[in-house]
Design a protein around this motif. Structure first.
Motif, PDB file in Angstrom:
ATOM      1  N   LEU A  49     -31.836  -2.112  34.383  1.00 10.72           N
ATOM      2  CA  LEU A  49     -31.626  -1.642  33.019  1.00 10.72           C
ATOM      3  C   LEU A  49     -30.717  -0.415  33.030  1.00 10.72           C
ATOM      4  CD1 LEU A  49     -32.198  -1.420  29.981  1.00 10.72           C
ATOM      5  CD2 LEU A  49     -34.325  -0.224  30.562  1.00 10.72           C
ATOM      6  N   THR A  50     -29.627  -0.475  32.268  1.00 14.47           N
ATOM      7  CA  THR A  50     -28.702   0.647  32.196  1.00 14.47           C
ATOM      8  C   THR A  50     -29.395   1.868  31.619  1.00 14.47           C
ATOM      9  OG1 THR A  50     -27.906  -0.239  30.092  1.00 14.47           O
ATOM     10  CG2 THR A  50     -26.649  -0.773  32.067  1.00 14.47           C
ATOM     11  N   GLY A  51     -28.909   3.045  32.036  1.00 12.52           N
ATOM     12  CA  GLY A  51     -29.555   4.294  31.671  1.00 12.52           C
ATOM     13  C   GLY A  51     -29.009   4.920  30.402  1.00 12.52           C
ATOM     14  N   ARG A  52     -29.189   6.216  30.291  1.00  3.39           N
ATOM     15  CA  ARG A  52     -28.837   6.925  29.074  1.00  3.39           C
ATOM     16  C   ARG A  52     -27.324   6.996  28.887  1.00  3.39           C
ATOM     17  NH1 ARG A  52     -32.654  12.156  28.374  1.00  3.39           N
ATOM     18  NH2 ARG A  52     -31.567  12.876  30.230  1.00  3.39           N
ATOM     19  N   GLY A  53     -26.922   7.239  27.639  1.00  3.59           N
ATOM     20  CA  GLY A  53     -25.501   7.271  27.309  1.00  3.59           C
ATOM     21  C   GLY A  53     -24.934   8.672  27.325  1.00  3.59           C
ATOM     22  N   GLY A  54     -24.125   8.984  26.320  1.00  2.00           N
ATOM     23  CA  GLY A  54     -23.528  10.306  26.238  1.00  2.00           C
ATOM     24  C   GLY A  54     -22.635  10.603  27.419  1.00  2.00           C
ATOM     25  N   ALA A  55     -22.809  11.781  28.013  1.00  2.00           N
ATOM     26  CA  ALA A  55     -21.976  12.206  29.128  1.00  2.00           C
ATOM     27  C   ALA A  55     -22.199  11.385  30.386  1.00  2.00           C
ATOM     28  CB  ALA A  55     -22.230  13.685  29.429  1.00  2.00           C
ATOM     29  N   ASP A  56     -23.277  10.592  30.418  1.00  3.34           N
ATOM     30  CA  ASP A  56     -23.553   9.778  31.599  1.00  3.34           C
ATOM     31  C   ASP A  56     -22.746   8.488  31.625  1.00  3.34           C
ATOM     32  OD1 ASP A  56     -25.349  11.630  32.474  1.00  3.34           O
ATOM     33  OD2 ASP A  56     -27.114  10.584  31.711  1.00  3.34           O
ATOM     34  N   LEU A  57     -22.068   8.155  30.523  1.00  2.00           N
ATOM     35  CA  LEU A  57     -21.240   6.956  30.481  1.00  2.00           C
ATOM     36  C   LEU A  57     -19.834   7.251  30.991  1.00  2.00           C
ATOM     37  CD1 LEU A  57     -22.063   5.302  27.018  1.00  2.00           C
ATOM     38  CD2 LEU A  57     -22.957   4.702  29.275  1.00  2.00           C
ATOM     39  N   SER A  58     -19.238   6.262  31.639  1.00  2.00           N
ATOM     40  CA  SER A  58     -17.834   6.358  32.003  1.00  2.00           C
ATOM     41  C   SER A  58     -16.995   6.276  30.724  1.00  2.00           C
ATOM     42  CB  SER A  58     -17.447   5.222  32.942  1.00  2.00           C
ATOM     43  OG  SER A  58     -17.542   3.971  32.272  1.00  2.00           O
ATOM     44  N   ASP A  85     -30.941   0.874  44.851  1.00  2.00           N
ATOM     45  CA  ASP A  85     -30.389   2.191  45.195  1.00  2.00           C
ATOM     46  C   ASP A  85     -28.942   2.121  45.662  1.00  2.00           C
ATOM     47  OD1 ASP A  85     -30.526   1.306  47.834  1.00  2.00           O
ATOM     48  OD2 ASP A  85     -31.938   2.844  48.500  1.00  2.00           O
ATOM     49  N   ALA A  86     -28.327   0.909  45.625  1.00  2.00           N
ATOM     50  CA  ALA A  86     -26.901   0.764  45.900  1.00  2.00           C
ATOM     51  C   ALA A  86     -26.167   0.222  44.668  1.00  2.00           C
ATOM     52  CB  ALA A  86     -26.682  -0.163  47.092  1.00  2.00           C
ATOM     53  N   ASP A  87     -26.796   0.305  43.512  1.00  2.00           N
ATOM     54  CA  ASP A  87     -26.207  -0.195  42.271  1.00  2.00           C
ATOM     55  C   ASP A  87     -25.376   0.915  41.640  1.00  2.00           C
ATOM     56  OD1 ASP A  87     -25.547  -1.542  39.988  1.00  2.00           O
ATOM     57  OD2 ASP A  87     -27.606  -1.918  39.330  1.00  2.00           O
ATOM     58  N   ASP A  88     -24.145   1.052  42.105  1.00  2.00           N
ATOM     59  CA  ASP A  88     -23.253   2.123  41.665  1.00  2.00           C
ATOM     60  C   ASP A  88     -22.330   1.560  40.588  1.00  2.00           C
ATOM     61  OD1 ASP A  88     -21.978   4.517  41.434  1.00  2.00           O
ATOM     62  OD2 ASP A  88     -21.098   4.517  43.440  1.00  2.00           O
ATOM     63  N   ASP A 107     -28.975   6.242  40.520  1.00  2.00           N
ATOM     64  CA  ASP A 107     -30.193   6.738  39.871  1.00  2.00           C
ATOM     65  C   ASP A 107     -30.148   6.583  38.356  1.00  2.00           C
ATOM     66  OD1 ASP A 107     -28.309   8.898  39.526  1.00  2.00           O
ATOM     67  OD2 ASP A 107     -30.020  10.184  39.047  1.00  2.00           O
ATOM     68  N   TRP A 108     -28.967   6.267  37.803  1.00  2.00           N
ATOM     69  CA  TRP A 108     -28.843   5.992  36.362  1.00  2.00           C
ATOM     70  C   TRP A 108     -29.789   4.872  35.945  1.00  2.00           C
ATOM     71  CZ3 TRP A 108     -25.114   2.298  33.750  1.00  2.00           C
ATOM     72  CH2 TRP A 108     -24.969   2.565  32.391  1.00  2.00           C
ATOM     73  N   PHE A 109     -30.010   3.931  36.845  1.00  2.00           N
ATOM     74  CA  PHE A 109     -30.829   2.764  36.524  1.00  2.00           C
ATOM     75  C   PHE A 109     -32.333   3.058  36.575  1.00  2.00           C
ATOM     76  CE2 PHE A 109     -26.754   0.975  37.697  1.00  2.00           C
ATOM     77  CZ  PHE A 109     -26.560   0.018  36.716  1.00  2.00           C
ATOM     78  N   THR A 110     -32.688   4.299  36.855  1.00  2.00           N
ATOM     79  CA  THR A 110     -34.099   4.682  36.830  1.00  2.00           C
ATOM     80  C   THR A 110     -34.470   5.445  35.555  1.00  2.00           C
ATOM     81  OG1 THR A 110     -33.805   6.829  37.952  1.00  2.00           O
ATOM     82  CG2 THR A 110     -34.040   4.867  39.350  1.00  2.00           C
TER      83      THR A 110
END
Length: 306
Positions: free
Chosen positions: A172-181, A208-211, A220-223
């Motif tokens: 599951l993708t993580g939070r948005g804002g500044a964390d998005l490309s 842990d290799a899902d970059d 860690d975005w996916f956590t």
């Protein structure tokens, strides 16, 4: 309430079962898989990743069905087989249509049950879970209480569904804002979730290799769904796993860049055990599976819970 089967059962799958969907542009097609035996079967609605369809994720769907679940897999509008052009007016709101697909399935369980020979009267409509991978995990998470933030950072509409008792969220993708490309921020403005109200119990699975190129943060975005949601959550982090988590979309498919039958087998066992425990408090499968992973001298991942 009957116990889950102690051994895998033969399964039957029926497709396409078509649900009328006025206003969607295309009626909703689903696949239903269920064990040929058993009573009081719980329902598991699965949302596929971007571009996939009801025919994907056989390693999970077949396993869940063989272990006592009625698995319903809708084909969302972003499926490659539907071929929607990027300029289709429905495209910007596909994230919302996906959630409507899942709720439509729940609304029409009677019709779906009747479409499978021998299934009528064997389904427990009071025990319902959702699961999804990637884009599908976001779709499923909204039924669990996650919210999409608007441009001002305010939570959008609450799309949670009280009929859903638990979820399993793969990559599951993580939070948005500044964390998005920058690419993700421009093209996927809906990828801006808040997990504060995701109160329904869930198992979050991350590699842990899902970059991902969608985030500036790394794996860690996916956590985030685990870290920023309320209690009654578990997090399984798979060592060395990329976005396909070892190959859950299917065996030998192009999207699987980290093929690992062992990882897939672990996810089959742990996801089934988690759902069993979440839907039946007297079931001990999750406690047993968690203890086995903790005791493994060479584990494929680690579990956390809160």
């Amino acid at each position: 309430m009957s116990a889950f089967p102690s051994a895998p059962a033969p399964i039957v799958s029926v497709k396409p079962v078509v649900l009328s969907a006025p206003g969607r542009g295309d009626d909703l097609q689903v696949r239903i898989s269920a064990p040929v035996t058993g009573q009081h079967l719980p329902v598991l609605v699965f949302s596929h990743g971007y571009g996939w369809s009801m025919d994907g994720y056989a390693p999970l769907a077949d396993h869940w069905a063989a272990h006592g679940f009625v698995v319903v897999q809708p084909t969302h509008l972003d499926s490659r087989r539907l071929g929607l052009p990027a300029d289709d007016p429905r495209t910007p709101l596909i994230w919302r249509t996906r959630v409507e697909d899942l709720t439509r399935v729940l609304d029409r369980l009677d019709a779906l049950e009747a479409a499978v020979p021998g299934l009528a009267g064997r389904v427990d409509h009071g025990r319902v879970a959702v699961a999804g991978h990637s884009f599908g995990a976001q779709s499923a998470s909204l039924l669990l209480g996650a919210r999409v933030l608007d441009a001002d950072g305010l939570p959008g509409e609450d799309l949670s569904d009280p009929r859903v008792s638990a979820g399993v969220l793969f990559a599951l993708t993580g939070r948005g804002g500044a964390d998005l490309s920058p690419f993700a921020a421009e093209h996927f403005p809906f990828m801006n979730p808040a997990f504060d109200d995701m109160t329904t119990p869930a198992l979050v699975v991350a590699g842990d290799a899902d970059d991902s190129p969608l985030s500036t943060r790394g794996p860690d975005w996916f956590t985030d769904a685990y870290e920023f949601s309320p209690k009654d959550k578990a997090l399984l982090t798979l060592f060395g796993a990329g976005h396909s988590l070892g190959g859950i979309p299917g065996y030998e498919v192009a999207e699987t860049t980290d093929e690992s039958p062992a990882r897939v087998a672990l996810l089959q066992r742990l996801s089934t055990a988690y759902l069993r425990g979440a839907l039946d408090p007297d079931d001990t499968a999750w406690r047993t599976a968690s203890a086995e992973l903790d005791a493994d001298p060479e584990p494929l991942g680690r579990l956390r819970s809160k």
